[in-house]
Design an enzyme around this catalytic site. Sequence first.
Site, mmCIF file in Angstrom:
data_model
loop_
_atom_site.group_PDB
_atom_site.id
_atom_site.type_symbol
_atom_site.label_atom_id
_atom_site.label_comp_id
_atom_site.label_asym_id
_atom_site.label_seq_id
_atom_site.Cartn_x
_atom_site.Cartn_y
_atom_site.Cartn_z
ATOM 1 N N SER A 12 -9.465 -3.752 0.102
ATOM 2 C CA SER A 12 -8.751 -3.019 1.693
ATOM 3 C C SER A 12 -7.581 -2.040 0.656
ATOM 4 O O SER A 12 -6.822 -2.847 -0.175
ATOM 5 C CB SER A 12 -8.628 -4.108 1.602
ATOM 6 O OG SER A 12 -6.646 -3.867 2.588
HETATM 7 N N1 LIG Z 1 -1.098 0.513 8.377
HETATM 8 C C1 LIG Z 1 -1.512 -0.627 7.781
HETATM 9 C C2 LIG Z 1 -3.654 -0.421 7.863
HETATM 10 C C3 LIG Z 1 -3.852 -1.423 7.414
HETATM 11 C C4 LIG Z 1 -5.376 -2.005 7.782
HETATM 12 O O1 LIG Z 1 -5.910 -0.753 8.817
HETATM 13 N N2 LIG Z 1 -6.314 -2.945 7.779
HETATM 14 C C5 LIG Z 1 -7.741 -2.801 7.621
HETATM 15 C C6 LIG Z 1 -8.342 -3.228 6.523
HETATM 16 S S1 LIG Z 1 -8.358 -1.897 5.055
HETATM 17 C C7 LIG Z 1 -7.381 -4.180 8.736
HETATM 18 O O2 LIG Z 1 -6.933 -5.600 8.780
HETATM 19 N N3 LIG Z 1 -8.716 -3.718 9.733
HETATM 20 C C8 LIG Z 1 -8.718 -4.508 10.737
HETATM 21 C C9 LIG Z 1 -8.664 -3.935 12.346
HETATM 22 O O3 LIG Z 1 -7.886 -2.929 12.231
HETATM 23 O O4 LIG Z 1 -8.817 -5.150 12.965
HETATM 24 C C10 LIG Z 1 -1.150 -0.993 6.455
HETATM 25 O O5 LIG Z 1 -1.265 -0.394 5.500
HETATM 26 O O6 LIG Z 1 -0.941 -2.169 5.776
#
Ligand SMILES: N[C@@H](CCC(=O)N[C@@H](CS)C(=O)NCC(=O)O)C(=O)O
Length: 216
Positions: A12
């Site tokens: 990720s």
């Molecule tokens: N802006 C956030 C983005 C985090 C993000 O989108 N993580 C993804 C994985 S790369 C996630 O957990 N997605 C699951 C969801 O949105 O429910 C950060 O920088 O931490």
Amino acid sequence: MAPPTLYDHPMSPPSRLVRLVAGIIGVDLKVFVVDIMDSEIDMKSSEMLKIFPQHTIPALEYNGLYLAESRAIAMYLISKYVKDDSLYTKDVNKRILVHQRLFFDQDLYNRIFSVFRPKFYGEQVDTGSIDKVNEGLETLNRTLDGKQWLAGDKITLAECAVANSLSALEFVPESGIDPTKQPNIKEWLPRVESSHPKYGESLKELREGFKKMAQK
Ligand SMILES: N[C@@H](CCC(=O)N[C@@H](CS)C(=O)NCC(=O)O)C(=O)O
């Protein structure tokens, strides 16, 4: 005292930013890998939302503090563990420039995400998304005009964040997006990546992960 707990996944990109920064500043974290693609895991259950307030990884847990957003987690770790002015200066007039670049990076990463997300789901990437990334890269290139670093005269957290976001483009070579087509980025990126061995380690881990995913 027990170290902070990081919930993340090595593939990720936002998680990788936190791992990179923790590695550079030498903070040991207790890491729990969370596979958000696993249908058995309900990130939106009330128990999970306590740890993952935005149902996203990475998330940090430390002494009753639950923190989402990779850039905020990185700011927290540096503020807590780095005593000198490196990476995230305490001078407000300089620090605000780091913040500005981090907000820019959040937007740039979201644009990049729109290009690589469809690949996970076997969907077509639309050219508009590719144009938006290229437009973001042009802005980055302009920001670097006549400068060695993004925010001030030293390497900062902004470099970790933006370089990490750009590395996600390695997942989608077929998009034709190449940050190094921009002359200032072409000079800046190797400068950043050679500034600390953790960048090389992070890229190696990413490339090995991509290889494993492609084999699957
Ligand atoms: N802006 C956030 C983005 C985090 C993000 O989108 N993580 C993804 C994985 S790369 C996630 O957990 N997605 C699951 C969801 O949105 O429910 C950060 O920088 O931490």
